[in-house]
Design an enzyme around this catalytic site. Structure first.
Site, short mmCIF file in Angstrom:
data_model
loop_
_atom_site.label_atom_id
_atom_site.label_comp_id
_atom_site.label_asym_id
_atom_site.label_seq_id
_atom_site.Cartn_x
_atom_site.Cartn_y
_atom_site.Cartn_z
N GLU A 180 0.82 -1.22 0.00
CA GLU A 180 0.00 0.00 0.00
C GLU A 180 0.85 1.26 0.00
OE1 GLU A 180 -2.96 0.22 -0.71
OE2 GLU A 180 -3.59 -1.85 -0.53
N GLN A 218 0.47 6.99 -5.09
CA GLN A 218 0.84 7.86 -6.21
C GLN A 218 1.81 7.18 -7.16
OE1 GLN A 218 -0.39 11.52 -6.44
NE2 GLN A 218 -1.78 9.96 -5.67
N LEU A 231 11.47 4.66 -7.14
CA LEU A 231 10.04 4.72 -6.84
C LEU A 231 9.57 6.14 -6.55
CD1 LEU A 231 9.30 1.61 -4.58
CD2 LEU A 231 8.27 2.15 -6.77
N TYR A 250 9.19 9.75 -4.12
CA TYR A 250 8.61 10.07 -2.81
C TYR A 250 9.34 9.31 -1.71
CZ TYR A 250 4.63 12.47 -4.96
OH TYR A 250 3.82 13.33 -5.66
N TYR A 268 -6.08 7.00 4.00
CA TYR A 268 -6.18 5.94 3.00
C TYR A 268 -5.50 4.67 3.49
CZ TYR A 268 -5.05 2.80 -0.69
OH TYR A 268 -4.92 1.65 -1.38
N ASP A 303 -9.02 6.46 -2.37
CA ASP A 303 -7.86 6.88 -3.15
C ASP A 303 -8.35 7.59 -4.41
OD1 ASP A 303 -8.92 4.85 -4.65
OD2 ASP A 303 -6.97 4.10 -5.28
N CYS A 344 -13.36 2.30 -14.94
CA CYS A 344 -13.66 3.72 -14.75
C CYS A 344 -12.35 4.52 -14.77
CB CYS A 344 -14.40 3.90 -13.42
SG CYS A 344 -15.27 5.48 -13.27
N CYS A 394 -17.23 2.23 -20.19
CA CYS A 394 -18.57 2.14 -19.58
C CYS A 394 -19.36 0.94 -20.10
CB CYS A 394 -19.34 3.43 -19.85
SG CYS A 394 -18.56 4.91 -19.18
N SER A 436 7.26 16.82 -9.64
CA SER A 436 5.84 17.19 -9.57
C SER A 436 5.67 18.70 -9.39
CB SER A 436 5.17 16.46 -8.40
OG SER A 436 5.88 16.69 -7.20
#
Length: 372
Positions: free
Chosen positions: A61, A66, A104, A106, A144, A162, A222, A229, A321
């Site tokens: 997780e 992100q 990865l 972050y 989360y 999320d 989605c 859809c 970012s």
DNA sequence: AAAACGGGGCC
DNA sequence: GGCCCAGTTTT
């Protein structure tokens, strides 16, 4: 006007009171059944699916925050081989953890995960707390992660909202305001919470399955662009689909623009080894190894590191970012006292021990040294 | 509410 | 070249 709150639906914020509020804001039973059935049939097979060890679920997780599933796939097993338990992670040097995390991004996630592991060893008997409040108190664990880990590992009736869930519910309920707004987030949060509680109350499936089903739908059907859809199990109930605005939701707000900074990067070579330095503990790429780098023209390397810039090896652009590096790598000679750091063989810089931001410099240096 | 914090895939 | 991804923390 829109400030006539009396007439609005309390759940979806629609202009009229509507059926949303039946079930106390939860998705109706047929909707839940449709999604759970779909999930059982269509869930992707992923290394952390079916995992029972709370620690391994937690690692997945955190890595997935992100971050694309594909990027995590390349590193998940390797990380767990190196740190197979909370105890192993807790006693490792931080530098080893950051190396395993290289690429990865972050990097604070890795630092917080290790800090949390140390708390678990010291205060929770080396276990992942099964108490949501104790788990939520750990570093790097936000709402989360609490919901995701506690539901998947312990079947806790907590939502895991999320980006996927925000998108799925924005469309299903046709929430036209951007989810950046607190009122919209409250709606999404409420529907997610009431729904997972309904799943738990009626013992439809483990709550982790429900949370993952919502996310999996966002990943497979989605999707942000070109949602499928026609193959979506929730299409019969989707308001955005009915109104033809699915692809336009959720509405995003303009993002702040990224400042661009000129960066001089030093390639100092001695005896076939390259000078690397530890980046400061706070800020960008905190605590990771990097090439000596300073904002400004090449000359700043001399005042900052005692490195005199020579030939330029390469220029490149690296987009983060929130800012952009316009970087140039210079072959350098040591003129003063060598900066505090380490001298690594060039090959060591190419084995994923390094943040990606320096890759063009490493590549150019390798080329330069291979062809004298 | 907005910014800081990576990296990469996709259109 | 911009968007967005199984977010959290700080401002």
């Amino acid at each position: 006007m829109s400030n006539d709150r009396q007439a609005r639906c309390a759940v979806c914020l629609g202009a009229q009171p509507c059926g949303c509020a039946e079930n106390g804001g939860a998705l109706a039973l047929p909707v839940r059944e449709a999604l759970l059935s779909w999930y059982l049939e269509h869930a992707r097979s992923l290394p952390w699916r079916g995992e029972l060890d709370p620690y391994r679920i937690w690692v997945s997780e955190v890595m997935l925050q992100q971050t694309r599933v594909g990027a995590v796939l390349e590193r998940y097993e390797r990380f767990l081989e190196r740190f197979p338990s909370l105890a192993a992670l807790a006693r490792a040097p931080e530098s080893a953890v950051l190396e395993a995390w290289a690429g990865l991004g972050y990097y604070r996630r890795a630092q917080k995960l290790q800090q949390a592991a140390r708390v678990c060893v010291q205060r929770h008997g080396g276990q992942v707390p099964a108490d949501p409040r104790a788990f939520a108190a750990l570093p790097g664990v936000g709402s989360y992660t609490v919901g995701a880990v506690q539901s998947i590992a312990f079947d806790a009736p907590l939502p895991a909202v999320d980006g996927n869930v925000i998108r799925v519910l924005s469309r299903l309920l046709c929430l036209e305001q951007p989810p950046a707004k607190a009122a919209v987030r409250r709606v999404i949060e409420r529907v997610a919470r009431c729904s997972v509680e309904a799943v738990a109350r009626e013992q439809q499936r483990p709550t982790g399955d429900w949370n993952q089903a919502l996310m999996e739908l966002g990943a497979q059907r989605c999707t942000p662009r070109a949602p499928r859809c026609e193959a979506c199990p929730l299409a019969p109930w989707c308001r955005a689909r009915a109104r033809g605005c699915a692809e336009a939701l959720p509405r995003r707000t303009a993002r702040a623009e990224r400042p661009e900074v000129a960066l001089a990067v030093a390639c100092a070579v001695r005896d076939a080894r390259v000078l690397v330095v530890r980046r400061p503990p706070g800020g960008l790429l905190a605590g990771t190894w990097g090439l000596p780098a300073a904002a400004g023209p090449p000359e700043v390397l001399e005042s900052a590191f005692g490195l005199r810039p020579g030939r330029e090896l390469v220029r490149w652009r690296h987009v983060f970012s929130h800012r952009v590096w316009n970087a140039r790598a210079l072959l350098c000679t040591v003129v003063g006292t060598p900066p505090r750091g380490a001298w690594w063989p060039l090959a060591e810089l190419r084995t994923e021990r390094f943040p990606s931001a320096f890759r063009p410099a490493v590549q150019a240096l390798a080329d330069a040294l291979a062809v004298p």
